[in-house]
Design a protein around this motif. Structure first.
Motif, PDB file in Angstrom:
ATOM      1  N   ILE A  27       1.043  -1.647  -0.040  1.00 53.30           N
ATOM      2  CA  ILE A  27      -0.527   0.216  -0.419  1.00 53.30           C
ATOM      3  C   ILE A  27       0.523   0.825   0.496  1.00 53.30           C
ATOM      4  N   LYS A  28       0.589   1.888  -0.172  1.00 47.76           N
ATOM      5  CA  LYS A  28       0.563   3.628  -0.313  1.00 47.76           C
ATOM      6  C   LYS A  28      -0.292   4.582   0.067  1.00 47.76           C
ATOM      7  N   ALA A  29       0.458   5.233   1.451  1.00 47.25           N
ATOM      8  CA  ALA A  29       0.197   6.316   2.331  1.00 47.25           C
ATOM      9  C   ALA A  29       0.595   7.535   1.647  1.00 47.25           C
ATOM     10  N   THR A  30      -0.804   8.471   1.757  1.00 46.95           N
ATOM     11  CA  THR A  30      -0.018   9.535   1.722  1.00 46.95           C
ATOM     12  C   THR A  30      -1.816  10.984   1.960  1.00 46.95           C
ATOM     13  N   VAL A  31      -1.302  12.228   3.120  1.00 47.40           N
ATOM     14  CA  VAL A  31      -1.841  12.570   3.194  1.00 47.40           C
ATOM     15  C   VAL A  31      -1.879  14.199   2.681  1.00 47.40           C
ATOM     16  N   ILE A  32      -3.408  14.718   1.918  1.00 45.19           N
ATOM     17  CA  ILE A  32      -3.306  16.195   1.687  1.00 45.19           C
ATOM     18  C   ILE A  32      -3.668  17.153   2.766  1.00 45.19           C
ATOM     19  N   HIS A  33      -3.171  18.386   2.113  1.00 48.34           N
ATOM     20  CA  HIS A  33      -3.483  19.274   3.180  1.00 48.34           C
ATOM     21  C   HIS A  33      -3.373  20.441   2.447  1.00 48.34           C
ATOM     22  N   ASN A  34      -4.720  20.911   2.214  1.00 51.73           N
ATOM     23  CA  ASN A  34      -4.618  22.600   1.335  1.00 51.73           C
ATOM     24  C   ASN A  34      -4.128  22.243  -0.707  1.00 51.73           C
ATOM     25  N   TYR A  35      -4.894  20.803  -0.718  1.00 50.65           N
ATOM     26  CA  TYR A  35      -4.485  20.331  -2.438  1.00 50.65           C
ATOM     27  C   TYR A  35      -2.829  20.336  -2.422  1.00 50.65           C
ATOM     28  N   LYS A  36      -1.685  19.771  -1.272  1.00 49.77           N
ATOM     29  CA  LYS A  36      -0.545  18.987  -1.754  1.00 49.77           C
ATOM     30  C   LYS A  36      -0.921  17.957  -0.686  1.00 49.77           C
ATOM     31  N   GLY A  37      -0.249  17.134  -1.625  1.00 50.74           N
ATOM     32  CA  GLY A  37       0.072  15.839  -1.623  1.00 50.74           C
ATOM     33  C   GLY A  37       1.440  15.470  -0.509  1.00 50.74           C
ATOM     34  N   THR A  38       1.221  14.732   0.231  1.00 48.75           N
ATOM     35  CA  THR A  38       2.446  14.993   1.361  1.00 48.75           C
ATOM     36  C   THR A  38       2.802  12.889   1.353  1.00 48.75           C
ATOM     37  N   VAL A  39       3.648  12.133   0.548  1.00 46.24           N
ATOM     38  CA  VAL A  39       3.375  10.574   0.591  1.00 46.24           C
ATOM     39  C   VAL A  39       4.161  10.080   2.753  1.00 46.24           C
ATOM     40  N   LEU A  40       3.545   9.730   3.316  1.00 47.87           N
ATOM     41  CA  LEU A  40       4.350   9.109   4.398  1.00 47.87           C
ATOM     42  C   LEU A  40       4.728   8.094   4.885  1.00 47.87           C
ATOM     43  N   ALA A  41       3.833   7.259   3.360  1.00 46.57           N
ATOM     44  CA  ALA A  41       4.754   5.724   3.463  1.00 46.57           C
ATOM     45  C   ALA A  41       4.554   5.620   1.895  1.00 46.57           C
ATOM     46  N   ASN A  42       5.535   4.553   1.942  1.00 48.95           N
ATOM     47  CA  ASN A  42       5.404   4.194   0.143  1.00 48.95           C
ATOM     48  C   ASN A  42       5.835   2.439  -0.312  1.00 48.95           C
ATOM     49  N   ASN A  43       4.791   1.727  -1.292  1.00 46.13           N
ATOM     50  CA  ASN A  43       5.387   0.059  -1.009  1.00 46.13           C
ATOM     51  C   ASN A  43       5.578  -0.633   0.223  1.00 46.13           C
ATOM     52  N   LEU A  44       4.751  -0.290   1.703  1.00 43.45           N
ATOM     53  CA  LEU A  44       4.206  -0.457   1.941  1.00 43.45           C
ATOM     54  C   LEU A  44       3.807  -1.757   2.093  1.00 43.45           C
ATOM     55  N   TYR A  45       4.952  -2.558   2.980  1.00 41.71           N
ATOM     56  CA  TYR A  45       5.007  -4.204   3.274  1.00 41.71           C
ATOM     57  C   TYR A  45       3.609  -4.433   3.777  1.00 41.71           C
ATOM     58  N   LEU A  46       2.849  -5.227   3.758  1.00 40.47           N
ATOM     59  CA  LEU A  46       1.608  -5.548   5.193  1.00 40.47           C
ATOM     60  C   LEU A  46       1.050  -7.098   5.472  1.00 40.47           C
ATOM     61  N   GLU A  47       1.186  -7.298   6.309  1.00 40.20           N
ATOM     62  CA  GLU A  47       2.152  -8.296   7.205  1.00 40.20           C
ATOM     63  C   GLU A  47       1.479  -8.947   8.071  1.00 40.20           C
ATOM     64  N   SER A  48       1.092 -10.323   9.252  1.00 43.57           N
ATOM     65  CA  SER A  48       0.012 -10.503  10.446  1.00 43.57           C
ATOM     66  C   SER A  48       0.492  -8.964  11.374  1.00 43.57           C
ATOM     67  N   SER A  49       1.468  -8.388  12.359  1.00 45.10           N
ATOM     68  CA  SER A  49       2.031  -7.837  12.329  1.00 45.10           C
ATOM     69  C   SER A  49       1.778  -6.375  12.008  1.00 45.10           C
ATOM     70  N   PHE A  50       1.225  -5.490  13.196  1.00 43.53           N
ATOM     71  CA  PHE A  50       1.040  -4.304  12.931  1.00 43.53           C
ATOM     72  C   PHE A  50       2.264  -3.363  12.307  1.00 43.53           C
ATOM     73  N   LYS A  51       1.556  -2.446  11.475  1.00 44.94           N
ATOM     74  CA  LYS A  51       3.010  -1.216  11.462  1.00 44.94           C
ATOM     75  C   LYS A  51       2.191  -0.211  11.056  1.00 44.94           C
ATOM     76  N   ASP A  52       3.170   0.691  12.007  1.00 50.03           N
ATOM     77  CA  ASP A  52       2.782   1.956  12.474  1.00 50.03           C
ATOM     78  C   ASP A  52       2.762   3.067  10.760  1.00 50.03           C
ATOM     79  N   ILE A  53       1.646   4.422  10.946  1.00 46.23           N
ATOM     80  CA  ILE A  53       1.591   5.353  10.309  1.00 46.23           C
ATOM     81  C   ILE A  53       1.416   6.601  10.525  1.00 46.23           C
ATOM     82  N   LYS A  54       2.549   7.710  11.318  1.00 45.73           N
ATOM     83  CA  LYS A  54       2.357   9.137  11.598  1.00 45.73           C
ATOM     84  C   LYS A  54       2.085   9.966  11.055  1.00 45.73           C
ATOM     85  N   ILE A  55       0.968  10.776  10.828  1.00 42.72           N
ATOM     86  CA  ILE A  55       0.439  12.035  10.883  1.00 42.72           C
ATOM     87  C   ILE A  55       0.406  13.008  11.297  1.00 42.72           C
ATOM     88  N   GLU A  56       1.186  14.179  11.065  1.00 41.03           N
ATOM     89  CA  GLU A  56       1.201  15.275  12.151  1.00 41.03           C
ATOM     90  C   GLU A  56      -0.373  16.726  11.590  1.00 41.03           C
TER      91      GLU A  56
END
Length: 233
Positions: free
Chosen positions: A148-177
């Motif tokens: 998966i790819k995680a992107t946050v968008i504010h004021n029409y500007k996108g910022t990639v938070l994680a790219n090619n994040l491999y999903l497994e059985s354990s959790f992976k964290d994505i932080k957003i300010e």
């Protein structure tokens, strides 16, 4: 004188006898009709010839009489491709493959691709006073290489938070300010796993560790997104 009268009377008698004799027994014979009468000859009915279609597809011969064919009737000779030359074993093979695939899906070894989700999924609006959020994600199905790819968008500007994040059985964290106002988050399926569609589960926590929302996406096709809207108050 007497002799003369006798002769005259005898003549009348003979004449009257002769007329009576001929008038009672004589019959006229009609002339013989010598004309030749012939009957008009009627030809015997002849059945129309049969037309036989060539047996090119190993089917019973198609016969039809030319006198029965009408414009608009279906053509008995079809040029549409038929299944006459298909290997009968192909049907058995396809049926076995379907049964194997169904068995793998039922046992959790393969994801069902018969109902892939082709549209983005909107998870609604979350209001919070927290300055940051943590999104925890994992693959909730079989581990088959979902990215998966995680992107946050504010004021029409996108910022990639994680790219090619491999999903497994354990959790992976994505932080957003979070910024003031509207913040949009997209979790995009970058592929379909080797066993089916892209699947994942997520949990969203505020900075204090409070759970704001938890859910999952199921059988996403490549490019389909999970959308979130955060409003910082």
């Amino acid at each position: 004188m007497k002799q003369v009268l006798l002769v005259i009377m005898m003549c009348f008698a003979i004449n009257g006898y002769s007329q009576t004799e001929f008038s009672s027994k004589f019959k006229a014979i009609p002339p013989l009709d010598t004309s030749i009468k012939t009957k008009k000859a009627i030809p015997a009915p002849v059945a129309p010839p049969d037309i036989v279609a060539p047996n090119i597809l190993k089917k019973p011969e198609v016969k039809f009489q030319s006198t029965n064919f009408k414009i608009g009737d279906p053509d008995p000779i079809s040029m549409i491709q038929t299944n006459d030359f298909i290997n009968p074993g192909d049907e058995v093979r396809d049926k076995m493959n379907k049964n194997i695939e169904k068995s793998l899906v039922n046992n959790g070894l393969k994801e069902n691709t018969s109902y892939l989700n082709l549209k983005d999924l909107d998870f609604g609006i979350i209001r919070t006073k927290s300055k940051s959020l943590t999104i925890r994600v994992r693959d909730y199905g079989a581990i088959d290489g979902d990215l998966i790819k995680a992107t946050v968008i504010h004021n029409y500007k996108g910022t990639v938070l994680a790219n090619n994040l491999y999903l497994e059985s354990s959790f992976k964290d994505i932080k957003i300010e979070l910024q003031e106002g509207l913040n949009y988050l997209e979790l995009e399926a970058l592929n379909r796993g080797s066993l089916g569609g892209n699947t994942g589960a997520f949990y969203i926590y505020d900075k204090e560790g409070n759970l704001l929302l938890s859910d999952l996406w199921n059988n996403f096709d490549t490019g389909v997104k999970s959308n979130f809207t955060f409003i910082k108050e």
